[in-house]
Design a protein around this motif. Structure first.
Motif, PDB file in Angstrom:
ATOM      1  N   PHE A 113       0.828  -1.218   0.000  1.00  8.94           N
ATOM      2  CA  PHE A 113       0.000   0.000   0.000  1.00  8.94           C
ATOM      3  C   PHE A 113       0.853   1.256   0.000  1.00  8.94           C
ATOM      4  O   PHE A 113       0.491   2.262  -0.598  1.00  8.94           O
ATOM      5  CB  PHE A 113      -0.929   0.002   1.218  1.00  8.94           C
ATOM      6  CG  PHE A 113      -0.222   0.159   2.526  1.00  8.94           C
ATOM      7  CD1 PHE A 113       0.318  -0.926   3.164  1.00  8.94           C
ATOM      8  CD2 PHE A 113      -0.065   1.414   3.099  1.00  8.94           C
ATOM      9  CE1 PHE A 113       1.002  -0.792   4.349  1.00  8.94           C
ATOM     10  CE2 PHE A 113       0.615   1.564   4.288  1.00  8.94           C
ATOM     11  CZ  PHE A 113       1.156   0.449   4.910  1.00  8.94           C
ATOM     12  N   ASN A 114       2.061   1.193   0.656  1.00 10.83           N
ATOM     13  CA  ASN A 114       2.879   2.410   0.718  1.00 10.83           C
ATOM     14  C   ASN A 114       3.341   2.838  -0.675  1.00 10.83           C
ATOM     15  O   ASN A 114       3.358   4.012  -0.990  1.00 10.83           O
ATOM     16  CB  ASN A 114       4.049   2.236   1.689  1.00 10.83           C
ATOM     17  CG  ASN A 114       4.845   0.986   1.420  1.00 10.83           C
ATOM     18  OD1 ASN A 114       4.394   0.101   0.708  1.00 10.83           O
ATOM     19  ND2 ASN A 114       6.019   0.925   1.975  1.00 10.83           N
ATOM     20  N   ILE A 145       0.622   4.757  -2.339  1.00 12.73           N
ATOM     21  CA  ILE A 145       0.469   6.140  -1.861  1.00 12.73           C
ATOM     22  C   ILE A 145       1.618   6.993  -2.391  1.00 12.73           C
ATOM     23  O   ILE A 145       1.417   8.167  -2.721  1.00 12.73           O
ATOM     24  CB  ILE A 145       0.367   6.169  -0.325  1.00 12.73           C
ATOM     25  CG1 ILE A 145      -0.859   5.375   0.094  1.00 12.73           C
ATOM     26  CG2 ILE A 145       0.247   7.594   0.182  1.00 12.73           C
ATOM     27  CD1 ILE A 145      -1.089   5.319   1.562  1.00 12.73           C
ATOM     28  N   TYR A 146       2.829   6.409  -2.551  1.00 14.02           N
ATOM     29  CA  TYR A 146       3.923   7.187  -3.144  1.00 14.02           C
ATOM     30  C   TYR A 146       3.566   7.595  -4.568  1.00 14.02           C
ATOM     31  O   TYR A 146       3.864   8.723  -4.989  1.00 14.02           O
ATOM     32  CB  TYR A 146       5.233   6.386  -3.169  1.00 14.02           C
ATOM     33  CG  TYR A 146       5.731   5.913  -1.837  1.00 14.02           C
ATOM     34  CD1 TYR A 146       5.326   6.535  -0.660  1.00 14.02           C
ATOM     35  CD2 TYR A 146       6.610   4.849  -1.744  1.00 14.02           C
ATOM     36  CE1 TYR A 146       5.763   6.087   0.558  1.00 14.02           C
ATOM     37  CE2 TYR A 146       7.057   4.392  -0.526  1.00 14.02           C
ATOM     38  CZ  TYR A 146       6.626   5.016   0.623  1.00 14.02           C
ATOM     39  OH  TYR A 146       7.069   4.567   1.823  1.00 14.02           O
ATOM     40  N   ILE A 206       0.567   8.105  -5.695  1.00 10.64           N
ATOM     41  CA  ILE A 206      -0.435   9.176  -5.607  1.00 10.64           C
ATOM     42  C   ILE A 206       0.256  10.519  -5.336  1.00 10.64           C
ATOM     43  O   ILE A 206      -0.040  11.526  -6.001  1.00 10.64           O
ATOM     44  CB  ILE A 206      -1.469   8.858  -4.497  1.00 10.64           C
ATOM     45  CG1 ILE A 206      -2.312   7.655  -4.909  1.00 10.64           C
ATOM     46  CG2 ILE A 206      -2.363  10.060  -4.228  1.00 10.64           C
ATOM     47  CD1 ILE A 206      -3.187   7.135  -3.796  1.00 10.64           C
ATOM     48  N   ILE A 207       1.214  10.527  -4.381  1.00 14.32           N
ATOM     49  CA  ILE A 207       1.922  11.771  -4.053  1.00 14.32           C
ATOM     50  C   ILE A 207       2.684  12.287  -5.279  1.00 14.32           C
ATOM     51  O   ILE A 207       2.666  13.473  -5.614  1.00 14.32           O
ATOM     52  CB  ILE A 207       2.883  11.538  -2.876  1.00 14.32           C
ATOM     53  CG1 ILE A 207       2.103  11.247  -1.600  1.00 14.32           C
ATOM     54  CG2 ILE A 207       3.762  12.758  -2.642  1.00 14.32           C
ATOM     55  CD1 ILE A 207       2.969  10.794  -0.466  1.00 14.32           C
ATOM     56  N   ALA A 229       8.413  12.082  -3.224  1.00 12.55           N
ATOM     57  CA  ALA A 229       7.809  10.777  -3.506  1.00 12.55           C
ATOM     58  C   ALA A 229       8.881   9.789  -3.961  1.00 12.55           C
ATOM     59  O   ALA A 229       8.892   8.624  -3.545  1.00 12.55           O
ATOM     60  CB  ALA A 229       6.729  10.919  -4.569  1.00 12.55           C
ATOM     61  N   LEU A 243      11.021   8.788  -1.006  1.00 10.04           N
ATOM     62  CA  LEU A 243      10.305   7.826  -0.161  1.00 10.04           C
ATOM     63  C   LEU A 243      10.387   6.424  -0.754  1.00 10.04           C
ATOM     64  O   LEU A 243      10.594   5.444  -0.028  1.00 10.04           O
ATOM     65  CB  LEU A 243       8.838   8.233  -0.042  1.00 10.04           C
ATOM     66  CG  LEU A 243       8.496   9.316   0.953  1.00 10.04           C
ATOM     67  CD1 LEU A 243       7.055   9.724   0.790  1.00 10.04           C
ATOM     68  CD2 LEU A 243       8.715   8.818   2.347  1.00 10.04           C
TER      69      LEU A 243
END
Lengths: 141, 81
Positions: free
Chosen positions: A13-14, A17-18, A20-21, A48, A51
């Motif tokens: 999931f992370n 989200i990266y 998305i960012i 992003a 990360l």
């Protein structure tokens, strides 16, 4: 669809989200009109990517990459099992991204300085107004 | 890595990114961008990258916010979008 969620979305999931960012940053660079907003979006895009790389060094149940004194002495004395690499997060991506952060702030500073020069010359930071004034300048010549 | 902590920070991160790009006042955008940098710093401390967290707290949340605020002082505070 359900297997896709179980195998690709939930365990990673992370990463989603990266992405998305990263897309928020890309959208602002393309769609925003103000030059400072574009630069903030560029910084968000960059974080992003940082990360993503730092999260590649994460291990389940691992701690921060600092070796305690006793284990280091045992390791130097020839005990190969004194330091367990599975219990330490991989520090190589950390060091690489440390450099990238500093370079990112330097480029942000240069870009903001260029924004100030643009404001001095054109009296605005809005992209469409700057382009209009450049066009008017070319039409005069 | 603590999953619940990770999810909460990542959700706040997306919210902070959207807010800092959608407010019309550039000074507010710079401040929310500082909050974004601090959330990234928390995320890195949580991932075990403490050296990167230190650098982000000083350079990302500190220096880049100061640079943006200095630029806004020399130019205009309002933005059309």
């Amino acid at each position: 669809m359900e297997t896709f969620f179980k195998e690709a979305v939930v365990p990673h999931f992370n990463f989603w989200i990266y992405v998305i960012i990263m897309m928020i940053g890309l959208w602002s660079v393309i769609a925003k009109n103000n030059l400072i907003k574009k630069l903030i979006g560029l910084s968000i895009f960059q974080t992003a990517i940082l990360l993503l790389y730092v999260s590649l060094g994460v291990k389940e149940g691992a701690t921060i990459p600092i070796i305690d004194h006793h284990a280091a002495e045992l390791s130097l004395a020839g005990d190969a099992a004194a330091i367990n690499p599975d219990a330490i997060a991989n520090p190589v991506p950390h060091v690489l991204m440390l450099t990238a952060i500093v370079v990112g702030v330097a480029t942000l500073g240069v870009a903001l300085a260029l924004c100030q020069v643009i404001y001095k010359d054109f009296g605005t930071l809005e992209e469409d107004e700057v382009l209009q004034k450049i066009k008017a300048l070319h039409d005069d010549v | 890595m603590i999953v619940a902590f990770d999810i909460i920070i990542l959700v706040f991160l997306v919210i902070a990114a959207i807010i800092s790009l959608s407010v019309k006042d550039l000074l507010a955008a710079a401040m929310v961008f500082g909050i974004y940098g601090f959330l990234i710093c928390l995320l890195w401390a949580e991932m075990g990258a403490v050296d990167v967290a230190f650098t982000e707290a000083t350079v990302g949340a500190g220096v880049s916010t100061v640079l943006i605020v200095a630029t806004i002082l020399n130019t205009r505070r309002k933005s059309t979008d």
